[in-house]
Write a protein that holds these residues in place. Structure first.
Motif: not given
Length: 450
Positions: A127-129, A224-227, A245-248
């Motif tokens: 995920h960080r990559s 935005e989900a990753y942020r 799904l979880k964040y956006s």
């Protein structure tokens, strides 16, 4: 973040965008979108791709990270890049690699003439990559030359067989729903064990699917989900669709994918991938001969060859015509050549063909097989008198191998009776079929007798 060096020449020029269709179905075909692109006033959308390639390949059990493991002496990741480069509407391809593998990745880009590639440093987890790749596209990193796309594809560096059709489907679905991902039916039933190692829950296989790659997102949705996601998600999560799904609050559209979306995970998968690649580049054979030569033995030989290579396209070419075809060919290239030398020992036709292949870029991506076939009348001239000139194949094969051209020799006695000659032709066809299918560098330069 750095931009990869463009190749000297590639079979397909990159294109910047994909046509947007109002109300388009996710399964829209390439021809449908191409037609829409040509319509006046049709809007285009920019598409980019991110490939996390920072894994160490623990499950494969080899010291080399699996994305850099060789298949036909070419790194696995190069095949994946080629699959994405074929899709001209993908504008940028961002690859996240570890700092220690950055130099190796640059060499791969240069050697195999990959284009549209940008490199970013991989994170400690998958995920960080991916997040680092998205940051590069969002211009969150200094000195970036990239522009933010409307849709971004996320794909694994070790899934080399992705086709344009499935990429198109997930992009079209992401444009409509915000997120989309390829899925496949489960092969095995998924169960949940209890703490003491006993069965606790068994899922109904028909109601569940395996999440595969590629996946596609509206860029703002996934970025935005990753942020917003937590350190725990970045450290232990694997599913990008879940983050959307979880964040956006974006439900992904699931697209049924083809069987060849599988991921190279274990050592045995490398052999399977090699087998698939060999099969794909063995579906066309170009026979080169001088039109002044006697065509009768060639015609009989081609019939025998067609019987051995079922569903294989065999075309006869004159040397000059073959050269033009090599220079003008694009993605549907032929990587198998049979040079016919009838009652000749000077390798005239083979020399011409090898010279044309050297001047082309055909052997950059795949090993090219060249079989020099010689019909001799041993009643007129004994084989022993021909061997000195035939040894040219061995010496030439060493040089050709450096250029990824695999040269072999095949001798057929033309002075035999009709029945024995037909058997020799059949044996010769079997030998050529085997050389093409196996592409064994161990036999390079060998003079085989049918």
């Amino acid at each position: 973040m750095e931009r990869g060096s463009p190749g000297a020449s590639r079979p397909v020029e990159p294109g910047p965008c994909l046509s947007s269709l109002r109300g388009a179905e996710p399964a829209a075909s390439a021809s449908t979108l191409s037609a829409a692109r040509a319509q006046p006033g049709s809007r285009v959308i920019a598409v980019a791709a991110v490939l996390p390639a920072g894994g160490c390949g623990e499950r494969m059990g080899v010291p080399t990270p699996k994305q850099f493991c060789p298949i036909l002496e070419r790194p696995l990741i190069s095949y994946t890049l080629q699959a994405l480069e074929r899709v001209y509407w993908i504008k940028d391809i961002v690859v996240a690699v570890t700092r220690e593998n950055m130099g190796a990745m640059r060499n791969i880009i240069q050697k195999y003439q990959h284009t549209r590639i940008s490199l970013v440093e991989a994170g400690e987890t998958r995920h960080r990559s991916i997040f680092n790749g998205l940051k590069a596209l969002a211009k969150d990193q200094p000195d970036t030359q990239l522009s933010k796309p409307e849709v971004v594809i996320i794909h694994d560096a070790v899934r080399p067989f992705v086709e344009e059709d499935v990429l198109l489907k997930v992009v079209a679905a992401a444009k409509e729903h915000g997120a989309a991902g390829a899925i496949r039916p489960l092969v095995s039933t998924v169960i949940s064990p209890s703490a003491d190692g006993c069965l606790e829950i068994s899922l109904e296989r028909a109601r569940h699917r395996a999440s595969e790659m590629p996946q596609a997102f509206l860029f703002d949705v996934i970025y935005e989900a990753y942020r917003q996601c937590s350190d725990y998600d970045l450290e232990f999560g694997t599913e990008c669709l879940h983050l959307a799904l979880k964040y956006s609050h974006t439900k992904a559209k699931l697209v049924e994918g083809p069987p060849d979306l599988w991921k190279v995970t274990y050592k045995r998968d490398l052999y399977a991938a090699e087998s698939i690649i060999k099969e794909r580049i063995s579906h066309a054979v170009c026979v080169v001969m001088d039109p002044k030569q006697d065509k009768e033995p060639v015609d009989h030989f081609l019939e025998a060859l067609k019987n051995e290579l079922n569903d294989v396209k065999i075309e006869s070419r004159e040397p000059g015509q073959a050269g033009r075809d090599i220079q003008q060919s694009n993605l549907e290239q032929c990587y198998n050549f049979v040079s016919m030398n009838i009652m000749m020992s000077d390798f005239q036709e083979t020399r011409k063909l090898l010279h044309m292949l050297e001047e082309s870029n055909l052997s950059i991506l795949y090993p090219v097989v060249v079989v020099s076939v010689h019909f001799f009348d041993f009643k007129l001239v004994p084989l022993s008198q021909k061997m000195e000139s035939l040894m040219w194949i061995r010496e030439s094969a060493k040089e050709m191998k450096k250029r990824n051209i695999l040269l072999f020799g095949l001798i057929i006695d033309y002075s035999q009776g009709e029945q024995k000659l037909q058997e020799s032709l059949r044996q010769g066809a079997i030998i050529i079929a085997s050389l093409i299918k196996e592409r064994s560098s161990a036999l390079v330069g060998q003079l085989l007798v049918a």
